[in-house]
Design an enzyme around this catalytic site. Sequence first.
Site, short mmCIF file in Angstrom:
data_model
loop_
_atom_site.label_atom_id
_atom_site.label_comp_id
_atom_site.label_asym_id
_atom_site.label_seq_id
_atom_site.Cartn_x
_atom_site.Cartn_y
_atom_site.Cartn_z
N ASP A 136 -11.91 -10.95 0.19
CA ASP A 136 -13.12 -11.16 0.97
C ASP A 136 -14.18 -10.25 0.36
O ASP A 136 -13.87 -9.29 -0.35
CB ASP A 136 -12.93 -10.91 2.48
CG ASP A 136 -12.15 -9.64 2.81
OD1 ASP A 136 -11.42 -9.63 3.82
OD2 ASP A 136 -12.28 -8.64 2.06
N HIS A 149 -10.16 -6.83 -1.70
CA HIS A 149 -11.13 -6.62 -0.61
C HIS A 149 -12.35 -5.95 -1.25
O HIS A 149 -12.27 -4.79 -1.68
CB HIS A 149 -10.55 -5.72 0.48
CG HIS A 149 -9.51 -6.36 1.34
ND1 HIS A 149 -9.75 -7.49 2.09
CD2 HIS A 149 -8.21 -6.04 1.55
CE1 HIS A 149 -8.66 -7.82 2.75
NE2 HIS A 149 -7.70 -6.97 2.43
N GLU A 166 0.80 -1.23 0.00
CA GLU A 166 0.00 0.00 0.00
C GLU A 166 0.83 1.28 0.00
O GLU A 166 0.59 2.22 0.77
CB GLU A 166 -0.95 -0.02 1.20
CG GLU A 166 -1.88 -1.24 1.18
CD GLU A 166 -2.75 -1.39 2.41
OE1 GLU A 166 -2.81 -0.44 3.23
OE2 GLU A 166 -3.36 -2.46 2.59
N ASN A 172 2.12 -5.13 -3.23
CA ASN A 172 0.74 -5.49 -2.87
C ASN A 172 -0.09 -4.24 -2.57
O ASN A 172 0.38 -3.32 -1.89
CB ASN A 172 0.80 -6.39 -1.61
CG ASN A 172 -0.53 -7.04 -1.30
OD1 ASN A 172 -1.11 -7.73 -2.14
ND2 ASN A 172 -1.03 -6.83 -0.08
N GLU A 211 -5.84 -11.04 -0.88
CA GLU A 211 -6.57 -10.82 0.38
C GLU A 211 -8.10 -10.81 0.15
O GLU A 211 -8.83 -10.06 0.75
CB GLU A 211 -6.15 -9.50 1.02
CG GLU A 211 -4.67 -9.35 1.25
CD GLU A 211 -4.28 -8.07 1.96
OE1 GLU A 211 -5.16 -7.45 2.60
OE2 GLU A 211 -3.11 -7.66 1.89
O1 G3I Z 1 -3.90 -12.21 18.34
C1 G3I Z 1 -3.70 -11.08 19.20
C2 G3I Z 1 -4.34 -11.34 20.54
O2 G3I Z 1 -3.63 -12.40 21.18
C3 G3I Z 1 -4.26 -10.07 21.39
O3 G3I Z 1 -4.93 -10.29 22.60
C4 G3I Z 1 -4.92 -8.93 20.61
C5 G3I Z 1 -4.89 -7.63 21.37
O4 G3I Z 1 -3.56 -7.14 21.35
O5 G3I Z 1 -4.22 -8.72 19.37
C6 G3I Z 1 -4.34 -9.87 18.55
O6 G3I Z 1 -3.64 -9.62 17.36
C7 G3I Z 1 -4.30 -8.73 16.48
C8 G3I Z 1 -4.48 -9.49 15.16
O7 G3I Z 1 -5.01 -8.61 14.14
C9 G3I Z 1 -5.42 -10.69 15.27
O8 G3I Z 1 -6.69 -10.25 15.61
C10 G3I Z 1 -3.39 -7.53 16.27
O9 G3I Z 1 -3.32 -6.79 17.47
C11 G3I Z 1 -3.95 -6.67 15.14
O10 G3I Z 1 -3.05 -5.61 14.85
C12 G3I Z 1 -4.11 -7.52 13.89
O11 G3I Z 1 -4.70 -6.72 12.87
C13 G3I Z 1 -4.37 -7.12 11.52
C14 G3I Z 1 -4.16 -5.85 10.71
O12 G3I Z 1 -3.95 -6.16 9.32
C15 G3I Z 1 -2.95 -5.08 11.22
O13 G3I Z 1 -1.81 -5.90 11.11
C16 G3I Z 1 -5.53 -7.92 10.96
O14 G3I Z 1 -5.58 -9.20 11.60
C17 G3I Z 1 -5.34 -8.14 9.45
O15 G3I Z 1 -6.49 -8.75 8.88
C18 G3I Z 1 -5.07 -6.82 8.74
O16 G3I Z 1 -4.77 -7.15 7.39
C19 G3I Z 1 -4.58 -6.03 6.48
C20 G3I Z 1 -3.44 -6.39 5.55
O17 G3I Z 1 -2.27 -6.60 6.30
C21 G3I Z 1 -3.26 -5.30 4.51
N1 G3I Z 1 -4.50 -5.08 3.75
C22 G3I Z 1 -5.63 -4.73 4.62
C23 G3I Z 1 -5.86 -5.85 5.65
C24 G3I Z 1 -7.06 -5.54 6.52
O18 G3I Z 1 -6.80 -4.41 7.29
#
Ligand code: G3I
Length: 350
Positions: free
Chosen positions: A267, A230, A153, A194, A265
């Site tokens: 959905d 997405h 991005e 990406n 990605e």
């Molecule tokens: O698993 C931990 C959990 O153990 C903990 O208690 C909780 C609170 O801290 O955090 C959890 O991890 C989170 C994880 O998602 C799983 O839910 C992270 O904090 C959180 O930052 C993470 O967010 C991810 C986000 O990117 C930021 O990295 C999302 O899963 C993920 O779907 C999202 O993906 C992005 C792509 O990288 C780029 N394109 C857009 C896409 C959607 O935003």
Amino acid sequence: MRFGLRFVIWVVMMMGIQMNAQESPTLRTQAETRGLMIGAAVQSGLLANDSQYAETLSREFDLVATEYETKMCEIQRQQGVMDFRATDAIVAFAEAHDMQVRGHTLLWHQCFPPWLERGTFTRAEAINIMRDHIYTLVGRYKGRIFAWDVVNEAIGDQGGKRRTQWRELVGDDYIEQAFQFAHEADPGALLFYNDYSAEGTNRKANAVYDLVKDFVDRGIPIHGVGLQMHLRIGDVSLRRLAGKDEIIANMRRLGELGLQVHITEMDVRHDGLPTPELLAQQAEDYRQVVEACLTVEACKAIVTWGFTDRYTWIPQFFGNPDAAPLPFDKDYQPKPAYEAMINALTNFQP
Ligand code: G3I
């Protein structure tokens, strides 16, 4: 030797189950017949704690993508200290189930480590930090993670270069430097740029095309473009973002540069409850994207962002607790979207 009747019945039942298991197609079996990789973004905690998640994943997919655990703000929470446990677990699972791994993502402005944000670094120091991060992470999984989203991005929604922390610290050439470092760390890895909302031929997609064409022309090591995909329901099937033909045209022009295309990605979200009508329209979006990928030789992989509505980023991010954006429902049951993907993989002829 006499066998009781019950034993004979048991043997016949087992054979029936075995035959049935072999006969029922999966996304994995059908994609393999088309030379296509089919994958899903995964989280190590879910792999470890949800057996149905792990079983469905290995049955239906031959590729996993790291949803968040290889991002810099997660894996290098302290300068110079990297925690590989989650990534090791994901790679071990993939290798145990003959699956490929996509590493996502080396540089992303939304996962920039706070210690880097707060610090004061010269351009040379920032370049060293970037190089060390990429060399260490990509180098550790050399030959085991086959493809990396190197930069995520970096193009803004209007098509200009996004103002990111790396761009501030290093300058415009941070992107090509990242690709160069990744290639030096693992010359065999496929390196991707990406992005989202660049699936068709709009201004942003054209800016992505110009960026990667420049890299190809200058010999910067790049191997592909990730189209995040997405979508909202109707974005493809009702041409609200980009029709199937537009996506095919974009994939084709990227392929003509010698690049691969991965749908990285996917959905397909909606507002409110997932009514039967919405799920049918959602299935149409999934079908048309699979058909677009099957139409273009350069399109080598389709990855959904998660695979079950039980675990998806959509509800929290878009504020719809009823969101059902993925091919399996919360109980791991296939949805119309799943059937549409199976049907396209099995029967579609470009
Ligand atoms: O698993 C931990 C959990 O153990 C903990 O208690 C909780 C609170 O801290 O955090 C959890 O991890 C989170 C994880 O998602 C799983 O839910 C992270 O904090 C959180 O930052 C993470 O967010 C991810 C986000 O990117 C930021 O990295 C999302 O899963 C993920 O779907 C999202 O993906 C992005 C792509 O990288 C780029 N394109 C857009 C896409 C959607 O935003």
